[in-house]
Design a protein around this motif. Structure first.
Motif, short mmCIF file in Angstrom:
data_model
loop_
_atom_site.label_atom_id
_atom_site.label_comp_id
_atom_site.label_asym_id
_atom_site.label_seq_id
_atom_site.Cartn_x
_atom_site.Cartn_y
_atom_site.Cartn_z
N ASP A 43 -3.46 6.62 17.96
CA ASP A 43 -2.94 7.05 19.27
C ASP A 43 -2.18 8.37 19.18
OD1 ASP A 43 -4.05 4.90 20.59
OD2 ASP A 43 -2.20 3.73 20.61
N ARG A 44 -1.69 8.73 17.99
CA ARG A 44 -0.92 9.98 17.81
C ARG A 44 -1.79 11.12 17.27
NH1 ARG A 44 2.47 6.45 14.89
NH2 ARG A 44 2.15 7.73 13.04
N LEU A 45 -3.11 10.93 17.22
CA LEU A 45 -4.00 11.95 16.65
C LEU A 45 -5.00 12.43 17.70
CD1 LEU A 45 -4.71 10.23 13.20
CD2 LEU A 45 -3.06 12.06 13.69
N PRO A 46 -4.61 13.38 18.53
CA PRO A 46 -5.47 13.81 19.63
C PRO A 46 -6.78 14.46 19.19
CG PRO A 46 -3.59 15.29 19.41
CD PRO A 46 -3.35 14.14 18.48
N SER A 47 -6.84 15.02 17.97
CA SER A 47 -8.05 15.70 17.49
C SER A 47 -8.98 14.77 16.72
CB SER A 47 -7.67 16.87 16.58
OG SER A 47 -6.88 17.79 17.29
N LEU A 48 -8.56 13.52 16.54
CA LEU A 48 -9.36 12.59 15.74
C LEU A 48 -10.72 12.34 16.39
CD1 LEU A 48 -9.19 10.82 13.16
CD2 LEU A 48 -8.54 8.92 14.66
N GLY B 157 0.79 -1.22 0.00
CA GLY B 157 0.00 0.00 0.00
C GLY B 157 0.83 1.27 0.00
N LEU B 158 0.12 2.36 0.08
CA LEU B 158 0.71 3.70 0.09
C LEU B 158 0.91 4.18 1.53
CD1 LEU B 158 -1.56 5.26 -2.69
CD2 LEU B 158 0.76 4.35 -2.94
N PRO B 159 1.81 5.12 1.74
CA PRO B 159 2.00 5.64 3.11
C PRO B 159 0.81 6.49 3.55
CG PRO B 159 3.39 6.83 1.56
CD PRO B 159 2.75 5.72 0.79
N ALA B 160 0.63 6.56 4.85
CA ALA B 160 -0.43 7.41 5.42
C ALA B 160 -0.19 8.85 5.01
CB ALA B 160 -0.44 7.27 6.94
N GLN B 161 -1.27 9.55 4.73
CA GLN B 161 -1.24 10.98 4.42
C GLN B 161 -2.10 11.68 5.46
OE1 GLN B 161 0.75 12.32 2.13
NE2 GLN B 161 1.45 10.26 1.59
N VAL B 162 -1.48 11.93 6.61
CA VAL B 162 -2.22 12.41 7.78
C VAL B 162 -1.39 13.45 8.51
CG1 VAL B 162 -3.30 11.69 9.95
CG2 VAL B 162 -3.24 10.10 8.04
N ARG B 163 -2.04 14.56 8.85
CA ARG B 163 -1.39 15.57 9.70
C ARG B 163 -1.82 15.34 11.14
NH1 ARG B 163 -2.26 21.44 6.99
NH2 ARG B 163 -3.57 21.53 8.84
N ALA B 164 -1.07 15.91 12.07
CA ALA B 164 -1.33 15.73 13.50
C ALA B 164 -2.70 16.29 13.91
CB ALA B 164 -0.24 16.39 14.32
N ASP B 165 -3.24 17.26 13.15
CA ASP B 165 -4.53 17.86 13.50
C ASP B 165 -5.71 17.19 12.79
OD1 ASP B 165 -3.87 18.79 10.97
OD2 ASP B 165 -4.42 20.88 11.39
N CYS B 166 -5.52 15.99 12.28
CA CYS B 166 -6.57 15.24 11.57
C CYS B 166 -7.78 15.01 12.47
CB CYS B 166 -5.98 13.91 11.11
SG CYS B 166 -7.15 12.80 10.34
N ARG B 167 -8.96 15.28 11.93
CA ARG B 167 -10.21 15.04 12.67
C ARG B 167 -10.99 13.86 12.13
NH1 ARG B 167 -12.53 20.94 12.61
NH2 ARG B 167 -12.14 20.41 10.47
N VAL B 168 -10.83 13.58 10.81
CA VAL B 168 -11.48 12.42 10.20
C VAL B 168 -10.42 11.65 9.42
CG1 VAL B 168 -13.22 11.61 8.54
CG2 VAL B 168 -13.71 13.61 9.98
N LEU B 169 -10.28 10.38 9.75
CA LEU B 169 -9.36 9.51 9.05
C LEU B 169 -10.15 8.62 8.10
CD1 LEU B 169 -6.50 8.32 8.63
CD2 LEU B 169 -6.97 6.81 10.59
N VAL B 170 -9.93 8.79 6.80
CA VAL B 170 -10.59 7.95 5.80
C VAL B 170 -9.69 6.75 5.54
CG1 VAL B 170 -11.45 7.80 3.43
CG2 VAL B 170 -11.79 9.91 4.74
N LEU B 171 -10.24 5.57 5.77
CA LEU B 171 -9.50 4.34 5.55
C LEU B 171 -10.11 3.55 4.40
CD1 LEU B 171 -9.04 3.05 9.22
CD2 LEU B 171 -7.31 4.13 7.77
N GLY B 172 -9.31 3.29 3.39
CA GLY B 172 -9.71 2.37 2.34
C GLY B 172 -9.28 0.97 2.74
#
Length: 174
Positions: free
Chosen positions: A107-112, A9-24
């Motif tokens: 665990d590293r996304l406090p705003s999720l 797969g591809l690497p995660a494209q996520v910033r620390a301030d992410c509120r919604v994580l879309v997972l395929g």
């Protein structure tokens, strides 16, 4: 019958301030070849995100990705590696899946606030591999099984997808 191919797969494209994580589930062949999420020209993901967040789906890929992340959305997949015969989720060989480190990312996304599974295969893999080890954090997260944006899901045109995916926009707005 086609021989199975190992897909990474591809690497995660996520910033620390992410509120919604879309997972395929696992990117299709076009996305893996282009090294871009949702690269198939008929996939409705980018037009859908445009409708929900206002990002310009016509921007170059890296600009779209940055705009999406600025809107509070991160991208990754439940499965990091698998064998697949073809490009569809249904071609993933059961038992060959190696999950991504989604729990460690969460665990590293406090705003999720929410995880949006893009399609039934992504949700089933999430429930099989991620949910059982998510622990305490899972109680504070909404986890949605949303209809796939894949062109294989032709029964869901863009306006219908927009209605189903509205909770993503609601979390981002509020």
């Amino acid at each position: 019958m086609t021989n199975p191919s190992l897909c990474i797969g591809l690497p995660a494209q996520v910033r620390a301030d992410c509120r919604v994580l879309v997972l395929g589930s696992m990117p299709g062949a076009a996305s893996l070849h282009a090294a871009q999420y949702y690269a198939h020209p008929r996939n409705r993901f980018w037009p859908l995100m445009s409708a929900l967040t206002g990002i310009d789906a016509r921007l170059p890929y890296l600009d779209r990705l940055r705009a999406l992340q600025s809107a509070g959305v991160g991208l990754w997949d439940v499965i990091g590696e698998c064998e697949r015969r073809g490009s569809l989720d249904t071609a993933i060989l059961r038992g060959s899946e190696v999950p991504n480190a989604v729990v460690q990312l969460v665990d590293r996304l406090p705003s999720l606030a929410a995880i949006a599974c893009n399609g039934g295969t992504a949700h089933a893999a999430f429930m099989r591999y991620i949910q059982p080890v998510l622990g305490e954090r899972s109680r504070s997260l909404a986890v949605w099984s949303l209809p796939s944006t894949s062109p294989a899901n032709a029964a869901w045109p863009l306006p219908r997808l927009q209605v189903a995916w509205q909770p993503v926009a609601d979390v981002l707005a509020g």
